[in-house]
Structure formats: structure tokens, C-alpha cells
Motif scaffolding. Structure first.
Motif, short mmCIF file in Angstrom:
data_model
loop_
_atom_site.label_atom_id
_atom_site.label_comp_id
_atom_site.label_asym_id
_atom_site.label_seq_id
_atom_site.Cartn_x
_atom_site.Cartn_y
_atom_site.Cartn_z
N LEU A 330 -36.16 -94.99 -5.95
CA LEU A 330 -34.94 -95.48 -5.31
C LEU A 330 -34.12 -96.29 -6.31
N PRO A 331 -32.81 -96.31 -6.15
CA PRO A 331 -31.98 -97.12 -7.05
C PRO A 331 -32.28 -98.61 -6.88
N ASP A 332 -32.01 -99.38 -7.92
CA ASP A 332 -32.31 -100.81 -7.89
C ASP A 332 -31.52 -101.55 -6.81
N LEU A 333 -30.39 -100.99 -6.39
CA LEU A 333 -29.57 -101.68 -5.40
C LEU A 333 -30.15 -101.58 -3.99
N ALA A 334 -31.19 -100.77 -3.80
CA ALA A 334 -31.77 -100.58 -2.47
C ALA A 334 -33.15 -101.23 -2.41
N TYR A 335 -33.37 -102.03 -1.37
CA TYR A 335 -34.67 -102.67 -1.16
C TYR A 335 -35.45 -101.87 -0.12
N PHE A 336 -36.68 -101.54 -0.47
CA PHE A 336 -37.57 -100.84 0.46
C PHE A 336 -38.95 -101.46 0.37
N ASN A 337 -39.54 -101.75 1.52
CA ASN A 337 -40.85 -102.38 1.57
C ASN A 337 -41.83 -101.46 2.29
N HIS A 338 -42.84 -100.98 1.57
CA HIS A 338 -43.83 -100.09 2.18
C HIS A 338 -44.60 -100.79 3.30
N ALA A 339 -44.99 -102.03 3.07
CA ALA A 339 -45.80 -102.74 4.07
C ALA A 339 -45.04 -102.88 5.39
N GLN A 340 -43.74 -103.13 5.32
CA GLN A 340 -42.94 -103.27 6.53
C GLN A 340 -42.94 -101.99 7.36
N HIS A 341 -42.91 -100.86 6.68
CA HIS A 341 -42.85 -99.58 7.38
C HIS A 341 -44.23 -99.10 7.80
N VAL A 342 -45.23 -99.25 6.93
CA VAL A 342 -46.55 -98.69 7.20
C VAL A 342 -47.40 -99.62 8.06
N ALA A 343 -47.51 -100.90 7.66
CA ALA A 343 -48.38 -101.82 8.39
C ALA A 343 -47.74 -102.31 9.68
N VAL A 344 -46.46 -102.69 9.61
CA VAL A 344 -45.78 -103.22 10.79
C VAL A 344 -45.22 -102.11 11.67
N GLY A 345 -44.51 -101.19 11.04
CA GLY A 345 -43.86 -100.13 11.82
C GLY A 345 -44.78 -99.00 12.22
N GLY A 346 -45.93 -98.87 11.55
CA GLY A 346 -46.86 -97.80 11.90
C GLY A 346 -46.36 -96.42 11.51
N ILE A 347 -45.50 -96.35 10.49
CA ILE A 347 -44.94 -95.07 10.06
C ILE A 347 -45.96 -94.32 9.20
N GLU A 348 -46.15 -93.05 9.49
CA GLU A 348 -47.06 -92.22 8.71
C GLU A 348 -46.43 -91.87 7.35
N CYS A 349 -47.26 -91.68 6.36
CA CYS A 349 -46.77 -91.34 5.02
C CYS A 349 -45.94 -90.05 5.05
N GLN A 350 -46.35 -89.10 5.91
CA GLN A 350 -45.69 -87.80 5.97
C GLN A 350 -44.25 -87.89 6.48
N THR A 351 -43.91 -88.99 7.15
CA THR A 351 -42.55 -89.12 7.68
C THR A 351 -41.54 -89.07 6.55
N CYS A 352 -41.83 -89.71 5.44
CA CYS A 352 -40.92 -89.72 4.29
C CYS A 352 -41.35 -88.76 3.20
N HIS A 353 -42.66 -88.64 2.99
CA HIS A 353 -43.16 -87.86 1.86
C HIS A 353 -43.50 -86.42 2.22
#
Length: 419
Positions: A330-353
Motif C-alpha cells: 500500500l502507498p505510504d499515505l494509507a494506514y492499514f492495521n491488520h490487527a484491527q481487521h483480523v483480531a477485532v473485525g474477525g475478517i478472514e485473510c481470503q477477504t482481501c487476499h
């Protein structure tokens, strides 16, 4: 006077016939396979499948990263369309002419496989592609025929435009040929008559095409067309800047996710240890590989040490990291946190990957553009049950009849990703 009235009458009749001819061809220009379901339920279910798997690359009536989809069952059979959606690479490898033409037209971009879709999912997807989100021409006319609005909501399919332009050119050529023959016949007839000098001069005059090509109006029209073509090409190119969808570089070690995550069902978190506790998922070190490969030196029960596993041993012995090639960036201007999506949001890896457990070589499955992320935030319902983190937010949202979605808790705020 008689000759002038005749010319006007003949020209009018040919224009009328040309319009009728164009309308007759236009009516039969597009025909959906009748086997495609048209029920509201199938279209709604297909839209869900489309938004989850296709929207980032395709539009119904316009070219995007991939071709416009509407009309696919008119161009190909339903069986072909389903096979291409499930595994486009297999269809291309089979030598199918249409599939290979698409592959070349879109710069050898490979569409990800969708083997996880059921036959029902595919049928619903085709229903949405053919019948979903169509624009009513009458409604478009009432709104003033704004071209930009029509394009944003679907507009005229590119296939229609090609047919319309082709028919118009053909009709105009036929009209010119017929009018030329009529003028030739009438000129010969009139020359045999007893005419005054003025009439003879009028009949004998010839058109000078060089003056037309040198006229200011012609130069302005040609210049405008060239500028429009260059501008469209530039805009299309700008939209693809930074989009690395489909990027699948060769890695220093031929690591197979299909073998490890698929066949052996090793959890993603085992290797990517930071995914639930930090911003980055992190790339595993050789030490993590050695947890298993200290004992497993080859695959399939083969003797000796696999050349690829030997590279892990060499990295450990030389105390050198394995230089994996980054795929998702991702570009440096965008912040993305895996823990927020995976641990808190319960999003599966396959949703994005995507179906990572099926990939021999990892490639970027999703576009990962700003629009793709925002669309996900608008549609994704939050799994609040059993998650105390959302208790307060659920309480505040209790008065709404709609499900709590990411957009309702600030998922569309600029500062969430850009600060």
C-alpha cells in the motif's frame, strides 16, 4: 423546377429508408440467452457475488480493468462463461480463441480463479450481469441526457456503441453511393435538354473537396477528435497507475501456499505471527520454516533434500535472511492495521487476499484501491456478537433498522486511513 423537386423527394425517401434500416438492425443487436434467470431473487443474489468478487475489475456496461460483462451470454455460451469465471487460466490454456483474444487485449492480465463459487452462484452472477442495474432510456432522457451521469450508472453498452457507429457508417455510405448514381443519371438527362446558359453553368459546376479539407471547420473538428482521443487514453492510463492487481512475482524459494495452507491446512497466523497483534502481518523468518523443515527435508516421501528446502538451510547456516519479494504494498499515505481487521473485525485473510490456500504462487488478488476499500466498508456488516469491543456502538445504533456496518462507525472518515 421539376428537377429540383425530384431531387428533394428522392433524398427524403432514402433518408427514411436508412432510418428504418438502422432501427431494424438495432432491435436485433442484442439477445440474452433465455436460459439465464431473470428473477429479482437471482439478480439480487448475483449482485452480492459480483460485488464480492468482480466489482473491483469489471463493470457491466463499460470497460474497466477487465472487459464490460453485459452480453456475455450473447457472445458465448453459458457453459463457456461459467468455465471462464471458475478458471480462466484453464480456458486460455485450452487454446480457446475468444479467451486468448481477451488475454492479449488486456495485456496478459490473468483473472483469479473462482473455484469456490457454486453452480448456483455462477447462475445468479450471470443473471445480475445480464439483467441487473439497467438504465431506463426514458428516465435518462428526462434527466437531460447527461453523458457523465449515464456513464456513472451504466449508460450505453460499448457493444451497442460499436454496432450503432458501424450501422451509421454503412447507411451513410449507401446514401452517398445512391445519391451519386442519381446525380449522374439526372445530370445526363438534364444535359440533353434545352437549357439557358445560367442553368448549364449550374449543372456543370463541380465540388472542390480540397477546399473542404482546408476549411477552418474541418480542421477544428479533426483537432477536437484527436484531443479527445489523447485525453481519454491519458485518463485510462492514470486510472491504472499504482494498481498492481494480478502481480505475482517469482520468489527466491518456490513456496506453495496451496501445499502448506491448503493441503496441510497450516493456519496463516502460524507463519504471519504479527497479523493479530500489529499493523503488519510480517514475513516469516527462516527460523519459523525450520520448526517443520528441521525434520521434513523433502516432499512426497522423496529421498534426499529438496533443492528449495536446501535454500532455507543455506539461509540459516549463513545467517542471511531470505529475500522474499513483497507482493502487497500500500502507498505510504494509507494506514492499514491488520490487527484491527483480523483480531477485532474477525475478517478472514481470503477477504482481501483471495483463495490464498489455492495459490502455488502468491499474487495480488484484489485491487486494494481506495474505492475498493470504501466499498467494503459500506457493505460489510460488523460481527458484534460476543465481541465486547462493539457493545457501546451497538447500543448507540439500536434505534436503526439497518445492520451495523463499518461505515456507521467511522469507516468512511478520511482520518481513519489518512492522517
Amino acid at each position: 423546377m421539376l428537377s429540383k423537386r425530384s431531387l428533394v423527394g428522392i433524398r427524403w425517401s432514402f433518408q427514411t429508408l436508412a432510418v428504418l434500416f438502422f432501427l431494424l438492425i438495432g432491435v436485433s443487436a442484442y439477445a440474452v440467452d433465455p436460459a439465464v434467470a431473470s428473477s429479482d431473487e437471482a439478480i439480487a443474489a448475483g449482485k452480492t457475488v459480483f460485488n464480492a468478487n468482480c466489482k473491483q475489475c469489471h463493470k457491466l456496461d463499460q470497460k474497466s480493468v477487465g472487459p464490460a460483462l453485459r452480453g456475455i451470454t450473447e457472445r458465448q455460451t453459458i457453459e463457456w462463461a461459467k468455465a471462464f469465471i471458475v478458471n480462466s487460466q484453464a480456458v486460455i490454456a485450452s487454446g480457446d480463441a475468444y479467451a486468448n483474444a481477451l488475454y492479449k487485449e488486456y495485456n496478459n492480465t490473468v483473472m483469479p480463479s473462482h473455484t469456490f463459487l457454486t453452480d448456483g452462484d455462477l447462475s445468479n452472477l450471470l443473471a445480475y450481469i445480464e439483467y441487473g442495474d439497467k438504465v431506463d432510456p426514458a428516465a435518462a432522457a428526462v434527466t437531460g441526457g447527461d453523458a457523465s451521469g449515464a456513464a456513472a450508472s451504466g449508460g450505453i453498452p460499448s457493444e451497442y456503441l460499436s454496432i450503432i457507429l458501424g450501422v451509421l457508417v454503412l447507411v451513410l455510405l449507401l446514401i452517398l453511393v445512391v445519391l451519386g448514381l442519381i446525380i449522374s443519371v439526372l445530370t445526363k438527362y438534364i444535359n440533353k435538354q434545352d437549357l439557358s446558359e445560367d442553368d448549364k453553368e449550374f449543372v456543370s459546376q463541380k465540388s472542390d473537396l480540397s477546399k473542404v479539407f482546408k476549411s477552418d471547420a474541418f480542421i477544428i473538428i479533426v483537432t477536437a477528435l484527436v484531443i479527445a482521443l489523447v485525453a481519454k487514453t491519458a485518463i485510462d492510463g492514470l486510472y491504472s497507475v499504482g494498481v498492481q492487481q494480478g502481480y505475482a512475482p517469482a520468489q527466491p524459494i518456490a513456496f506453495s501456499h496451496a501445499l502448506h495452507a491448503g493441503q496441510y491446512e497450516i493456519a496463516c497466523q502460524y507463519c504471519h505471527t504479527g497479523v493479530e497483534i500489529g499493523k503488519s502481518a510480517n514475513i516469516p523468518s527462516a527460523n519459523i520454516c525450520m520448526n517443520c523443515h528441521t525434520h521434513i527435508q523433502n516432499v512426497g516421501g522423496k529421498e534426499g533434500i529438496s533443492p528449495e528446502i536446501a535454500k532455507i538451510y543455506a539461509a540459516v547456516d549463513n545467517n542471511q535472511p531470505i529475500e522474499w519479494v513483497r507482493v502487497h504494498n500500500l502507498p505510504d499515505l494509507a494506514y492499514f492495521n491488520h490487527a484491527q481487521h483480523v483480531a477485532v473485525g474477525g475478517i478472514e485473510c481470503q477477504t482481501c487476499h483471495g483463495p490464498i490456500q489455492e495459490m502455488e504462487v502468491v499474487g495480488q488478488h484484489s485491487s486494494l484501491t481506495m474505492g475498493w476499500c470504501i466499498d467494503c466498508h459500506r457493505q460489510t456488516e460488523i460481527a458484534t456478537e460476543g465481541n465486547a469491543y462493539y457493545d457501546k456502538l451497538v447500543q448507540l445504533h439500536s434505534t436503526s433498522k439497518d445492520a451495523l456496518k463499518v461505515k456507521d462507525i467511522g469507516g468512511l472518515e478520511c482520518a481513519k486511513c489518512h492522517y
